[in-house]
Write a protein that holds these residues in place. Structure first.
Motif, PDB file in Angstrom:
ATOM      1  N   GLY A 179     -32.120 -63.337  72.389  1.00  0.00           N
ATOM      2  CA  GLY A 179     -31.963 -62.162  73.251  1.00  0.00           C
ATOM      3  C   GLY A 179     -31.974 -60.872  72.455  1.00  0.00           C
TER       4      GLY A 179
ATOM      5  N   THR B  89     -29.691 -55.306  77.241  1.00  0.00           N
ATOM      6  CA  THR B  89     -30.421 -56.054  78.256  1.00  0.00           C
ATOM      7  C   THR B  89     -31.921 -55.844  78.136  1.00  0.00           C
ATOM      8  OG1 THR B  89     -30.445 -56.659  80.579  1.00  0.00           O
ATOM      9  CG2 THR B  89     -30.379 -54.308  80.078  1.00  0.00           C
TER      10      THR B  89
ATOM     11  N   THR C  54     -26.950 -59.465  76.982  1.00  0.00           N
ATOM     12  CA  THR C  54     -26.585 -60.246  75.802  1.00  0.00           C
ATOM     13  C   THR C  54     -25.777 -59.364  74.863  1.00  0.00           C
ATOM     14  OG1 THR C  54     -27.403 -61.754  74.112  1.00  0.00           O
ATOM     15  CG2 THR C  54     -28.664 -59.730  74.424  1.00  0.00           C
TER      16      THR C  54
ATOM     17  N   THR D 265     -31.604 -63.176  79.232  1.00  0.00           N
ATOM     18  CA  THR D 265     -31.069 -61.831  78.992  1.00  0.00           C
ATOM     19  C   THR D 265     -31.317 -60.844  80.147  1.00  0.00           C
ATOM     20  OG1 THR D 265     -31.040 -62.087  76.609  1.00  0.00           O
ATOM     21  CG2 THR D 265     -31.172 -59.841  77.422  1.00  0.00           C
TER      22      THR D 265
ATOM     23  N   GLY E 191     -32.029 -67.898  75.217  1.00  0.00           N
ATOM     24  CA  GLY E 191     -31.308 -66.627  75.152  1.00  0.00           C
ATOM     25  C   GLY E 191     -32.175 -65.461  75.588  1.00  0.00           C
ATOM     26  N   LEU E 192     -33.440 -65.566  75.279  1.00  0.00           N
ATOM     27  CA  LEU E 192     -34.376 -64.513  75.642  1.00  0.00           C
ATOM     28  C   LEU E 192     -34.634 -64.506  77.150  1.00  0.00           C
ATOM     29  CD1 LEU E 192     -36.624 -62.605  74.219  1.00  0.00           C
ATOM     30  CD2 LEU E 192     -38.140 -64.448  74.905  1.00  0.00           C
TER      31      LEU E 192
END
Ligand code: ADP
Ligand code: MG
Lengths: 248, 290
Positions: B47, B119, B212, B207, B203-204
């Protein structure tokens, strides 16, 4: 000092961590020979093969292949130099198919893998036709004899010049043992150099040119296979093995 | 009915994220026999790096690719520079190094990216999609699609490519793999890279929905680990199942019982599996680890 030996060990010590097993082992194998290494259970035969291929490191001494030092070479490098081991207990990739096991056997061919797999498969299927029938079966579903054939075949897939075998007869029925040894005879006639470890001394010496006898990590005797077969002390060891079933 | 559907959608959304993180746990476990407690930090890095690459002016798809690839490279570097030299191949030491590594990565992220929540814009802007009275955010579709692509890609890697088969062979029989010429240590490095890349992808992708920060790794680590354990730690497909089941349980518990139960679910699952069935609920024989 001759340079003609394919494999040469000079005064090699080796073992596991601080436990020394091999003491001052020297031996050689010439191109085209079938050499037997015999000795009872725990003598250090497997330790010696593992040290040759680099799964274990020699704590002292030298190992040469074709005149070049391979003393601290890793197994993954050594297979690219033409040395393949059929390990004790076979160590197959059980949940993978026979074909996948064989393809992995040719892993070291790298960019030439496609051709290596094709040529290798043709050769090992000729040697062990049952493997081609079992090609898409998982290795772990094979019988003991078929698994041993697969272990030998996997080693052959790297097109080795020196083949090391660790007790290929262990736990197999006489008919299957005969089949595996007749395959070894074929390989020999094609010029393959073989170092054969066996507990069954008679079987190994019957097929070998020369032999070494190992006891508690040391080479205690060496000579022509035919001489060792008639040697009194070898007969004692061999018979001792039979008696030892109950007393050891 | 619409309410249940909404809960299921939410559950499958977080479940997919847990699945990707759980896959990372099983991949490293297969290669080393150890739990990589830094796995959550690569989710965080995904993220954070995504936000950073976007801030450099890269279009979102390019930034996303750069983020995942850099996180995978960071995973490989982590293995080469810390795990291998300090731990050798010892699973217990690897666990300790990854715990230490997670603290270092978190502090590093704090210094590089700051303490604030960050974000990303949704990958494709637009209103939610209505389905039988429930709403699906567009980003959720992205999460599902990316998870599917990752899982299919992983199956192809393991089942069809020489490299993937070499990774499996190494996890099955390390010595035999070395004997056929496979560099077993390189396979461990590759597994850390792969695990980090999958964590970063999760995580990406999440987000835009959740934001994150440098400290999101520990929480997702527990979720992903629970999911992997639920799947038996042995089998990637079961780990994906574990992730989806965990996500659904959380969502239904939060929806029908009380939102306070949401985060407790993963711990309850973890303890229940460890006590009742140490080999996992969804894991089969557990013979092959990848
Ligand atoms: N992994 C190991 N760790 C420690 N000692 C071992 C290990 N494997 C074998 N040994 C010891 O090394 C000695 C030789 O074993 P090995 O080489 O397997 O004998 P052989 O193959 O001749 O039966 C034995 O005393 C055995 O107990
Ligand atoms: Mg042995």
């Amino acid at each position: 000092m001759t340079n003609s030996h394919l494999l040469e060990l000079h005064n090699v010590d080796s073992g596991y961590g601080r436990t020394q097993v091999l003491r001052d082992v020297s031996l050689h194998v010439d191109a085209g020979e079938l050499v037997a290494l015999i000795g009872s259970n725990g003598a250090g035969k497997s330790t010696l093969l593992k040290t040759i291929v680099g799964l274990l490191r020699a704590s002292s001494g030298e190992l040469n292949l074709d005149g070049n030092s391979i003393t601290h070479m890793t197994p993954e490098k050594l297979v690219r130099r033409g040395v393949a081991l059929v390990p004790e207990g076979r160590l197959l990739f059980g949940p993978m198919t026979v074909r996948e096991n064989l393809e992995l056997g040719a892993y070291s061919a790298g960019a030439r893998r496609g051709t290596a797999v094709k040529d290798g498969l043709r050769r090992v299927f000729e040697l062990f036709p049952v493997l081609s029938e079992r090609a898409s079966q998982h290795a772990e579903t094979l019988s003991g004899g078929e698994q041993q054939m697969l272990a030998v075949a996997r080693a052959l897939m790297s097109s080795p010049t020196l083949l090391l075998l660790d007790e290929p007869s262990l736990g197999l029925a006489p008919r299957v043992i005969a089949e595996i040894f007749s395959a070894l005879e074929v390989l020999r006639r094609e010029g393959m150099t073989i170092l054969l470890v066996e507990q069954d001394a008679r079987l190994a010496l019957k097929h070998a040119d020369r032999g070494y006898v190992m006891r508690t990590g040391e080479i205690v005797l060496e000579g022509a296979a035919s001489d060792l077969l008639t040697d009194e002390s070898v007969r004692t060891i061999y018979l001792g093995l039979l008696k030892g079933e109950g007393s050891a | 009915m619409a309410e249940l559907l909404q809960f299921v959608i939410a559950g499958l959304k977080s479940g997919s994220i847990y699945a990707l993180v759980a896959l990372g746990f099983t991949i490293v476990y297969a290669a080393t026999g150890a739990i990589n407690f830094a796995q959550g930090e690569f989710y965080m890095l995904g993220g954070m790096l995504g936000v950073w690459f976007v801030s450099l002016g890269l279009p979102v798809p390019v930034a996303a690719l750069c983020a995942v690839v850099s996180a995978a490279a960071a995973g490989a570097l982590f293995e080469l520079a810390a795990v291998r030299p300090i731990a050798g191949g010892d699973p217990l030491r690897i666990i300790i190094v990854t715990i230490g590594g997670s603290v270092v990565l978190r502090q590093l992220a704090l210094h590089l990216f700051g303490p604030d929540e960050l974000t990303l814009a949704s990958f494709t802007p637009g209103p939610s999609i209505r389905l039988f009275g429930a709403a699906i955010e567009r980003q959720t579709l992205w999460i599902w699609a990316l998870t599917l692509v990752a899982v299919v890609g992983l199956v192809i890697l393991y089942r069809r490519t020489a490299f993937g088969k070499a990774m499996r062979a190494t996890s099955l029989r390390r010595d035999a793999a070395r004997l056929v010429g496979i560099d077993a240590r390189a396979m461990v490095t590759a597994s850390f890279a792969l695990a980090a890349g999958l964590g970063a992808l999760a995580g990406l992708a999440v987000t835009p929905l959740t934001q994150t920060a440098f400290d999101v790794g520990a929480g997702i680590g527990v979720k992903g680990f629970s999911a992997a354990i639920l799947g038996g730690l042995g089998n990637p497909i079961a780990a994906v199942g574990g992730g989806l089941v965990l996500g659904l349980l959380e969502s239904l518990a939060a929806g029908y019982l009380d939102p306070i139960y949401k985060d407790a679910i993963s711990l309850i699952v973890l303890l229940a599996v460890l006590f009742l069935r140490p080999q996992g609920l969804l894991g089969g024989s557990g013979k092959e680890k990848v």
